[in-house]
Design a protein around this motif. Structure first.
Motif, mmCIF file in Angstrom:
data_model
loop_
_atom_site.group_PDB
_atom_site.id
_atom_site.type_symbol
_atom_site.label_atom_id
_atom_site.label_comp_id
_atom_site.label_asym_id
_atom_site.label_seq_id
_atom_site.Cartn_x
_atom_site.Cartn_y
_atom_site.Cartn_z
ATOM 1 N N GLY A 109 0.773 -1.231 0.000
ATOM 2 C CA GLY A 109 0.000 0.000 0.000
ATOM 3 C C GLY A 109 0.808 1.287 0.000
ATOM 4 O O GLY A 109 0.243 2.374 -0.102
ATOM 5 N N TRP A 110 2.144 1.204 0.097
ATOM 6 C CA TRP A 110 2.983 2.405 0.091
ATOM 7 C C TRP A 110 2.846 3.092 -1.263
ATOM 8 O O TRP A 110 2.828 2.441 -2.300
ATOM 9 N N ARG A 111 2.740 4.413 -1.258
ATOM 10 C CA ARG A 111 2.609 5.168 -2.519
ATOM 11 C C ARG A 111 3.927 5.120 -3.299
ATOM 12 O O ARG A 111 4.972 5.430 -2.764
ATOM 13 N N ARG A 112 3.821 4.731 -4.555
ATOM 14 C CA ARG A 112 4.977 4.638 -5.448
ATOM 15 C C ARG A 112 4.899 5.743 -6.497
ATOM 16 O O ARG A 112 3.918 6.476 -6.578
ATOM 17 N N SER A 113 5.906 5.822 -7.347
ATOM 18 C CA SER A 113 5.932 6.833 -8.394
ATOM 19 C C SER A 113 4.719 6.685 -9.314
ATOM 20 O O SER A 113 4.217 5.581 -9.524
ATOM 21 N N GLY A 114 4.237 7.795 -9.815
ATOM 22 C CA GLY A 114 3.085 7.777 -10.707
ATOM 23 C C GLY A 114 1.763 7.583 -9.985
ATOM 24 O O GLY A 114 0.743 7.347 -10.620
ATOM 25 N N GLY A 115 1.761 7.613 -8.649
ATOM 26 C CA GLY A 115 0.537 7.489 -7.880
ATOM 27 C C GLY A 115 0.090 6.064 -7.591
ATOM 28 O O GLY A 115 -0.884 5.858 -6.893
ATOM 29 N N ARG A 116 0.808 5.088 -8.135
ATOM 30 C CA ARG A 116 0.402 3.700 -7.874
ATOM 31 C C ARG A 116 0.765 3.313 -6.445
ATOM 32 O O ARG A 116 1.613 3.932 -5.813
ATOM 33 N N LYS A 117 0.123 2.271 -5.954
ATOM 34 C CA LYS A 117 0.423 1.774 -4.615
ATOM 35 C C LYS A 117 1.174 0.454 -4.711
ATOM 36 O O LYS A 117 0.918 -0.354 -5.604
ATOM 37 N N HIS A 118 2.081 0.258 -3.785
ATOM 38 C CA HIS A 118 2.881 -0.958 -3.739
ATOM 39 C C HIS A 118 1.981 -2.142 -3.413
ATOM 40 O O HIS A 118 1.226 -2.106 -2.452
ATOM 41 N N ALA A 119 2.076 -3.196 -4.206
ATOM 42 C CA ALA A 119 1.179 -4.350 -4.050
ATOM 43 C C ALA A 119 1.880 -5.547 -3.432
ATOM 44 O O ALA A 119 1.533 -6.692 -3.708
ATOM 45 N N ALA A 120 2.883 -5.297 -2.584
ATOM 46 C CA ALA A 120 3.640 -6.407 -2.010
ATOM 47 C C ALA A 120 4.270 -6.006 -0.684
ATOM 48 O O ALA A 120 4.066 -4.909 -0.187
ATOM 49 N N ARG A 121 5.056 -6.914 -0.164
ATOM 50 C CA ARG A 121 5.896 -6.658 1.000
ATOM 51 C C ARG A 121 7.309 -7.036 0.575
ATOM 52 O O ARG A 121 7.570 -8.190 0.247
ATOM 53 N N ASP A 122 8.213 -6.059 0.516
ATOM 54 C CA ASP A 122 9.578 -6.318 0.056
ATOM 55 C C ASP A 122 10.388 -7.056 1.103
ATOM 56 O O ASP A 122 10.422 -6.660 2.270
ATOM 57 N N LEU A 123 11.033 -8.111 0.659
ATOM 58 C CA LEU A 123 11.936 -8.891 1.508
ATOM 59 C C LEU A 123 13.276 -8.962 0.777
ATOM 60 O O LEU A 123 13.409 -9.681 -0.199
ATOM 61 N N TYR A 124 14.265 -8.188 1.219
ATOM 62 C CA TYR A 124 15.568 -8.184 0.564
ATOM 63 C C TYR A 124 16.387 -9.353 1.079
ATOM 64 O O TYR A 124 16.368 -9.663 2.277
ATOM 65 N N THR A 125 17.112 -9.998 0.156
ATOM 66 C CA THR A 125 17.878 -11.188 0.512
ATOM 67 C C THR A 125 19.275 -11.137 -0.066
ATOM 68 O O THR A 125 19.576 -10.317 -0.934
ATOM 69 N N GLU A 126 20.097 -12.042 0.405
ATOM 70 C CA GLU A 126 21.384 -12.275 -0.247
ATOM 71 C C GLU A 126 21.097 -12.929 -1.599
ATOM 72 O O GLU A 126 20.012 -13.481 -1.808
ATOM 73 N N PRO A 127 22.050 -12.880 -2.526
ATOM 74 C CA PRO A 127 21.834 -13.474 -3.848
ATOM 75 C C PRO A 127 21.389 -14.938 -3.788
ATOM 76 O O PRO A 127 21.886 -15.714 -2.978
ATOM 77 N N GLU A 128 20.433 -15.269 -4.639
ATOM 78 C CA GLU A 128 19.954 -16.625 -4.857
ATOM 79 C C GLU A 128 19.477 -17.339 -3.593
ATOM 80 O O GLU A 128 19.743 -18.506 -3.374
ATOM 81 N N THR A 129 18.707 -16.630 -2.796
ATOM 82 C CA THR A 129 18.112 -17.207 -1.596
ATOM 83 C C THR A 129 16.899 -18.056 -1.987
ATOM 84 O O THR A 129 16.085 -17.647 -2.802
ATOM 85 N N GLU A 130 16.777 -19.226 -1.384
ATOM 86 C CA GLU A 130 15.661 -20.110 -1.696
ATOM 87 C C GLU A 130 14.334 -19.527 -1.210
ATOM 88 O O GLU A 130 14.248 -18.985 -0.117
ATOM 89 N N ILE A 131 13.317 -19.681 -2.056
ATOM 90 C CA ILE A 131 11.961 -19.247 -1.747
ATOM 91 C C ILE A 131 11.110 -20.506 -1.606
ATOM 92 O O ILE A 131 11.193 -21.406 -2.450
ATOM 93 N N VAL A 132 10.294 -20.567 -0.555
ATOM 94 C CA VAL A 132 9.463 -21.753 -0.326
ATOM 95 C C VAL A 132 7.976 -21.403 -0.383
ATOM 96 O O VAL A 132 7.583 -20.266 -0.110
ATOM 97 N N ALA A 133 7.168 -22.400 -0.734
ATOM 98 C CA ALA A 133 5.710 -22.233 -0.742
ATOM 99 C C ALA A 133 5.241 -22.035 0.694
ATOM 100 O O ALA A 133 5.605 -22.809 1.588
#
Length: 169
Positions: free
Chosen positions: A38-62
């Motif tokens: 929901g954070w306001r982004r450029s152009g008035g759009r809203k962020h549709a996610a939750r950012d999770l920054y990781t080290e390179p090639e971190t495994e993502i699980v279901a």
């Protein structure tokens, strides 16, 4: 079985914490900052996610049992995997795991995944270098036998190209 209904999409803690190098504007554990839904982004759009920054090639699980609905091109040379999940209590929801590395995707459309299954690894966000633009971090991608494009990571952390995994919740 005492497993939780939903688990975290990473096996490790994200590196964008207040006590890390990103500061309060990128803290994934707090609201009211640009990593949040929901954070306001450029152009008035809203962020549709939750950012999770990781080290390179971190495994993502279901995060729960589900079925893979879509795998497609996403953003900045990354891919996304969309999964329709269903919890043990019958709740259903759709999650888009964004900014994944195309080469690391371990599932296909129609696959049934179990909670905790490794589905991919985080991808490198790349921005194409403009003619004459220089960068100390260059990634070359072969588009065809005769065409190679040059990119730079969108995020450099401690001298490394940053990668990010996002779950669309």
């Amino acid at each position: 079985e005492n497993s939780p209904e939903i688990i975290f999409p990473l096996k490790v803690k994200p590196i964008n914490n207040y006590d890390k190098q990103f500061g309060k504007n990128f803290n994934w554990t707090k609201n009211n900052n640009q990593t949040m839904f929901g954070w306001r982004r450029s152009g008035g759009r809203k962020h549709a996610a939750r950012d999770l920054y990781t080290e390179p090639e971190t495994e993502i699980v279901a995060i729960s049992d589900g079925i893979v609905l879509e795998i497609s091109n996403f953003y900045s040379q990354t891919y996304q995997i969309t999964i329709k999940h269903e919890t043990k209590s019958g709740q259903q929801f759709i999650i888009r795991y964004g900014e994944v590395d195309k080469e690391s995707v371990k599932v296909e459309v129609g696959d049934v995944v179990k909670q905790g299954t490794i589905i991919a690894k985080t991808g490198l966000l790349l921005k194409e270098l403009k003619k004459g633009e220089k960068s100390s971090h260059i990634v070359e991608i072969k588009i065809s036998p005769k065409i190679t494009k040059r990119y730079r990571p969108e995020l450099i952390i401690d001298g490394k190209g940053g990668r990010g995994a996002k779950s669309k919740l």
